[in-house]
Design a protein around this motif. Structure first.
Motif, PDB file in Angstrom:
ATOM      1  N   THR A 294       0.800  -1.232   0.000  1.00  0.00           N
ATOM      2  CA  THR A 294       0.000   0.000   0.000  1.00  0.00           C
ATOM      3  C   THR A 294       0.831   1.280   0.000  1.00  0.00           C
ATOM      4  OG1 THR A 294      -0.082   0.013   2.424  1.00  0.00           O
ATOM      5  CG2 THR A 294      -1.842  -1.171   1.259  1.00  0.00           C
ATOM      6  N   ASN A 295       2.158   1.131   0.213  1.00  0.00           N
ATOM      7  CA  ASN A 295       3.058   2.285   0.335  1.00  0.00           C
ATOM      8  C   ASN A 295       2.725   3.157   1.552  1.00  0.00           C
ATOM      9  OD1 ASN A 295       4.697   1.794  -1.981  1.00  0.00           O
ATOM     10  ND2 ASN A 295       3.019   2.546  -3.274  1.00  0.00           N
ATOM     11  N   LEU A 296       2.052   2.576   2.530  1.00  0.00           N
ATOM     12  CA  LEU A 296       1.765   3.286   3.768  1.00  0.00           C
ATOM     13  C   LEU A 296       2.950   3.192   4.716  1.00  0.00           C
ATOM     14  CD1 LEU A 296      -1.892   2.054   4.437  1.00  0.00           C
ATOM     15  CD2 LEU A 296      -1.201   4.298   3.580  1.00  0.00           C
ATOM     16  N   ASP A 297       3.084   4.189   5.608  1.00  0.00           N
ATOM     17  CA  ASP A 297       4.124   4.080   6.624  1.00  0.00           C
ATOM     18  C   ASP A 297       3.639   3.143   7.731  1.00  0.00           C
ATOM     19  OD1 ASP A 297       2.378   5.508   8.304  1.00  0.00           O
ATOM     20  OD2 ASP A 297       3.424   7.411   7.992  1.00  0.00           O
ATOM     21  N   LYS A 298       4.506   2.873   8.682  1.00  0.00           N
ATOM     22  CA  LYS A 298       4.209   1.874   9.706  1.00  0.00           C
ATOM     23  C   LYS A 298       2.949   2.230  10.492  1.00  0.00           C
ATOM     24  CE  LYS A 298       6.450  -0.547  13.600  1.00  0.00           C
ATOM     25  NZ  LYS A 298       5.635  -0.095  14.741  1.00  0.00           N
ATOM     26  N   GLN A 299       2.830   3.463  10.916  1.00  0.00           N
ATOM     27  CA  GLN A 299       1.688   3.851  11.732  1.00  0.00           C
ATOM     28  C   GLN A 299       0.374   3.746  10.954  1.00  0.00           C
ATOM     29  OE1 GLN A 299       1.946   7.796  13.389  1.00  0.00           O
ATOM     30  NE2 GLN A 299       0.050   7.609  14.550  1.00  0.00           N
ATOM     31  N   ALA A 300       0.363   4.229   9.738  1.00  0.00           N
ATOM     32  CA  ALA A 300      -0.857   4.176   8.930  1.00  0.00           C
ATOM     33  C   ALA A 300      -1.241   2.727   8.608  1.00  0.00           C
ATOM     34  CB  ALA A 300      -0.671   4.973   7.652  1.00  0.00           C
ATOM     35  N   ALA A 301      -0.227   1.911   8.340  1.00  0.00           N
ATOM     36  CA  ALA A 301      -0.486   0.496   8.050  1.00  0.00           C
ATOM     37  C   ALA A 301      -1.051  -0.212   9.272  1.00  0.00           C
ATOM     38  CB  ALA A 301       0.793  -0.183   7.571  1.00  0.00           C
ATOM     39  N   GLU A 302      -0.529   0.100  10.432  1.00  0.00           N
ATOM     40  CA  GLU A 302      -1.048  -0.489  11.667  1.00  0.00           C
ATOM     41  C   GLU A 302      -2.509  -0.118  11.879  1.00  0.00           C
ATOM     42  OE1 GLU A 302       2.776  -0.905  14.676  1.00  0.00           O
ATOM     43  OE2 GLU A 302       1.783   1.047  14.488  1.00  0.00           O
ATOM     44  N   GLN A 303      -2.846   1.109  11.609  1.00  0.00           N
ATOM     45  CA  GLN A 303      -4.229   1.555  11.772  1.00  0.00           C
ATOM     46  C   GLN A 303      -5.159   0.832  10.798  1.00  0.00           C
ATOM     47  OE1 GLN A 303      -3.888   5.805  11.244  1.00  0.00           O
ATOM     48  NE2 GLN A 303      -3.273   6.166  13.372  1.00  0.00           N
ATOM     49  N   LEU A 304      -4.706   0.676   9.556  1.00  0.00           N
ATOM     50  CA  LEU A 304      -5.510  -0.019   8.555  1.00  0.00           C
ATOM     51  C   LEU A 304      -5.702  -1.478   8.936  1.00  0.00           C
ATOM     52  CD1 LEU A 304      -6.962  -0.023   5.815  1.00  0.00           C
ATOM     53  CD2 LEU A 304      -4.741  -0.502   4.742  1.00  0.00           C
ATOM     54  N   LEU A 305      -4.632  -2.105   9.397  1.00  0.00           N
ATOM     55  CA  LEU A 305      -4.700  -3.507   9.784  1.00  0.00           C
ATOM     56  C   LEU A 305      -5.630  -3.694  10.982  1.00  0.00           C
ATOM     57  CD1 LEU A 305      -3.490  -6.187   8.859  1.00  0.00           C
ATOM     58  CD2 LEU A 305      -1.626  -5.844  10.481  1.00  0.00           C
ATOM     59  N   SER A 306      -5.535  -2.788  11.932  1.00  0.00           N
ATOM     60  CA  SER A 306      -6.409  -2.850  13.107  1.00  0.00           C
ATOM     61  C   SER A 306      -7.870  -2.692  12.704  1.00  0.00           C
ATOM     62  CB  SER A 306      -6.014  -1.759  14.099  1.00  0.00           C
ATOM     63  OG  SER A 306      -6.885  -1.746  15.205  1.00  0.00           O
ATOM     64  N   LYS A 307      -8.128  -1.812  11.742  1.00  0.00           N
ATOM     65  CA  LYS A 307      -9.495  -1.588  11.262  1.00  0.00           C
ATOM     66  C   LYS A 307     -10.104  -2.863  10.709  1.00  0.00           C
ATOM     67  CE  LYS A 307     -12.030   1.100   7.776  1.00  0.00           C
ATOM     68  NZ  LYS A 307     -11.911   2.103   6.674  1.00  0.00           N
ATOM     69  N   GLN A 309      -9.318  -5.945  11.764  1.00  0.00           N
ATOM     70  CA  GLN A 309      -9.122  -7.017  12.748  1.00  0.00           C
ATOM     71  C   GLN A 309      -7.929  -7.916  12.422  1.00  0.00           C
ATOM     72  OE1 GLN A 309     -12.588  -6.627  11.387  1.00  0.00           O
ATOM     73  NE2 GLN A 309     -12.533  -4.999  12.929  1.00  0.00           N
ATOM     74  N   GLY A 310      -6.873  -7.315  11.869  1.00  0.00           N
ATOM     75  CA  GLY A 310      -5.653  -8.059  11.602  1.00  0.00           C
ATOM     76  C   GLY A 310      -5.689  -8.904  10.345  1.00  0.00           C
ATOM     77  N   ASN A 311      -6.731  -8.760   9.539  1.00  0.00           N
ATOM     78  CA  ASN A 311      -6.848  -9.569   8.317  1.00  0.00           C
ATOM     79  C   ASN A 311      -6.119  -8.856   7.176  1.00  0.00           C
ATOM     80  OD1 ASN A 311      -7.939 -10.633   5.751  1.00  0.00           O
ATOM     81  ND2 ASN A 311      -9.300 -11.807   7.090  1.00  0.00           N
ATOM     82  N   LEU A 312      -4.969  -9.395   6.795  1.00  0.00           N
ATOM     83  CA  LEU A 312      -4.132  -8.753   5.782  1.00  0.00           C
ATOM     84  C   LEU A 312      -4.832  -8.645   4.441  1.00  0.00           C
ATOM     85  CD1 LEU A 312      -1.444  -7.592   4.788  1.00  0.00           C
ATOM     86  CD2 LEU A 312      -0.636  -9.951   4.463  1.00  0.00           C
ATOM     87  N   ARG A 313      -5.480  -9.710   3.999  1.00  0.00           N
ATOM     88  CA  ARG A 313      -6.120  -9.681   2.685  1.00  0.00           C
ATOM     89  C   ARG A 313      -7.221  -8.612   2.642  1.00  0.00           C
ATOM     90  NH1 ARG A 313      -5.681 -13.061  -1.348  1.00  0.00           N
ATOM     91  NH2 ARG A 313      -4.678 -14.664  -0.034  1.00  0.00           N
ATOM     92  N   ALA A 314      -8.019  -8.540   3.694  1.00  0.00           N
ATOM     93  CA  ALA A 314      -9.073  -7.532   3.731  1.00  0.00           C
ATOM     94  C   ALA A 314      -8.492  -6.124   3.738  1.00  0.00           C
ATOM     95  CB  ALA A 314      -9.942  -7.755   4.964  1.00  0.00           C
ATOM     96  N   ALA A 315      -7.402  -5.933   4.461  1.00  0.00           N
ATOM     97  CA  ALA A 315      -6.778  -4.610   4.530  1.00  0.00           C
ATOM     98  C   ALA A 315      -6.234  -4.190   3.166  1.00  0.00           C
ATOM     99  CB  ALA A 315      -5.665  -4.609   5.570  1.00  0.00           C
ATOM    100  N   ILE A 316      -5.568  -5.101   2.482  1.00  0.00           N
ATOM    101  CA  ILE A 316      -5.006  -4.787   1.157  1.00  0.00           C
ATOM    102  C   ILE A 316      -6.124  -4.492   0.165  1.00  0.00           C
ATOM    103  CG2 ILE A 316      -3.767  -5.764  -0.816  1.00  0.00           C
ATOM    104  CD1 ILE A 316      -2.008  -7.269   1.175  1.00  0.00           C
ATOM    105  N   GLU A 317      -7.142  -5.325   0.136  1.00  0.00           N
ATOM    106  CA  GLU A 317      -8.227  -5.154  -0.829  1.00  0.00           C
ATOM    107  C   GLU A 317      -8.981  -3.862  -0.572  1.00  0.00           C
ATOM    108  OE1 GLU A 317     -10.497  -8.708  -0.492  1.00  0.00           O
ATOM    109  OE2 GLU A 317      -9.096  -9.923  -1.678  1.00  0.00           O
ATOM    110  N   ASN A 318      -9.147  -3.495   0.703  1.00  0.00           N
ATOM    111  CA  ASN A 318      -9.859  -2.264   1.027  1.00  0.00           C
ATOM    112  C   ASN A 318      -9.070  -1.046   0.621  1.00  0.00           C
ATOM    113  OD1 ASN A 318     -10.182   0.043   3.322  1.00  0.00           O
ATOM    114  ND2 ASN A 318     -12.164  -0.927   2.887  1.00  0.00           N
TER     115      ASN A 318
END
Length: 321
Positions: A294-307, A309-318
């Motif tokens: 996603t080219n996100l930094d660590k903090q932004a990626a953590e927030q997306l992943l938390s949103k 529930q830790g599901n990587l595929r859902a986070a990437i697709e969203n």
């Protein structure tokens, strides 16, 4: 000579097994296996071949219980997603197998030790020393549930090859009273030993080569079932991406190498670039993959992943939609 191998999947016929059970009148796990009556007369090669034939029954037993195992995965995952825990409880070999499976979850899936717990009658000493007398204490199983404050989002898997262990039944009765999901794993049919539980898993492997030694086929089939339950649950919880353990705990050189290979395989990066990505993510493979995708930094990626529930595929697709 009783033992022969006309084909690699030779087993006792269903009709013969039924008659055999009626004649003996004991639990399936305590029966005498007619295929190994001359066990002490077999050559080493014949002995190994007999084990191989009999162990095929473990695979068949898992297949026969596939619907119950799938239901258990879904129920356990649902509870854990709401903050619950998974408990395995048993005595002797059954208890040791539960402790083993629980102990493998933190390094494989980076779960906290309290998320999946193995409980054995007699405690840690029973892992290396026989304590079969303690399995008769149903009140100890009940106390284990009270001590751990088992509640409605938890799942308790009682493991007992012969199905009769009071320690396990005491734990399951207490867990059910406290609102937990109760799951029973035994290697005897329900008509021989009943269990008042939510999910009843019967893994019928038949009599042991060494009569009554349930560390053999019963132990093997139990290990297979626990592999399926814990791995399946973690897949449902989003701790796997494709078939990669993206939540692997990077705690030694072997696991660091595995983490780097996962990153290289899934991103196409070279070793040095993958290493930098891993370090920037705080040694969290899942987060590193999300940052790269996603080219996100660590903090932004953590927030997306938390949103998600830790599901990587859902986070990437969203993020990429």
């Amino acid at each position: 000579m009783y033992f022969s191998l006309p084909d690699p999947y030779q087993t006792i016929s269903d009709k013969y097994m039924t008659n055999f059970l009626q004649e003996r009148g004991h639990l399936l796990t305590e029966q005498v296996n007619p295929n190994s009556l001359n066990l002490d007369q077999l050559s080493s090669l014949e002995l190994v071949e007999l084990f191989n034939v009999e162990d095929q029954r473990a695979i068949d037993a898992v297949a026969a219980a596939k619907h119950e195992l799938a239901e258990a995965i879904d129920c356990i995952a649902a509870g854990l997603s709401l903050g619950g825990r998974l408990f395995y409880i048993g005595a002797g070999t059954s208890g040791r197998l539960g402790v083993l499976d629980a102990a493998e979850c933190p390094p494989t899936f980076c779960t906290p030790p309290e998320l999946v717990q193995g409980i054995i009658a007699g405690g840690n000493d029973a892992l290396v020393r026989s304590s079969e007398d303690l399995e008769d204490r149903a009140e100890d199983g009940e106390a284990a549930m009270v001590e751990r404050n088992v509640s409605k989002n938890d799942a308790v898997v009682g493991i007992t090859a012969g199905g009769t262990t009071p320690y396990v039944h005491g734990a399951l009765k207490a867990a059910k009273t406290r609102g937990a999901t109760t799951i029973f794993i035994a290697c005897v049919p329900a008509e021989q030993v009943k269990a008042d539980v939510d999910i009843d898993i019967r893994l019928l492997t038949g009599p042991e080569i060494l009569a009554g030694s349930t560390r053999l086929k019963a132990g093997t089939v139990t290990k297979l079932a626990l592999n399926i339950l814990s791995t399946g649950t973690m897949v449902r919880l989003g701790k796997v991406y494709g078939n990669r353990m993206v939540d692997v705990a990077v705690t030694n050189n072997k696991l660091r190498d595995r983490a780097l290979r996962i990153l290289q395989d899934l991103t196409g990066l070279g070793r040095d670039a993958a290493n930098s990505l891993l370090e920037n993510s705080g040694k969290w493979v899942k987060l590193a993959l999300l940052m790269h995708s996603t080219n996100l930094d660590k903090q932004a990626a953590e927030q997306l992943l938390s949103k998600h529930q830790g599901n990587l595929r859902a986070a990437i697709e969203n993020c990429n939609s």
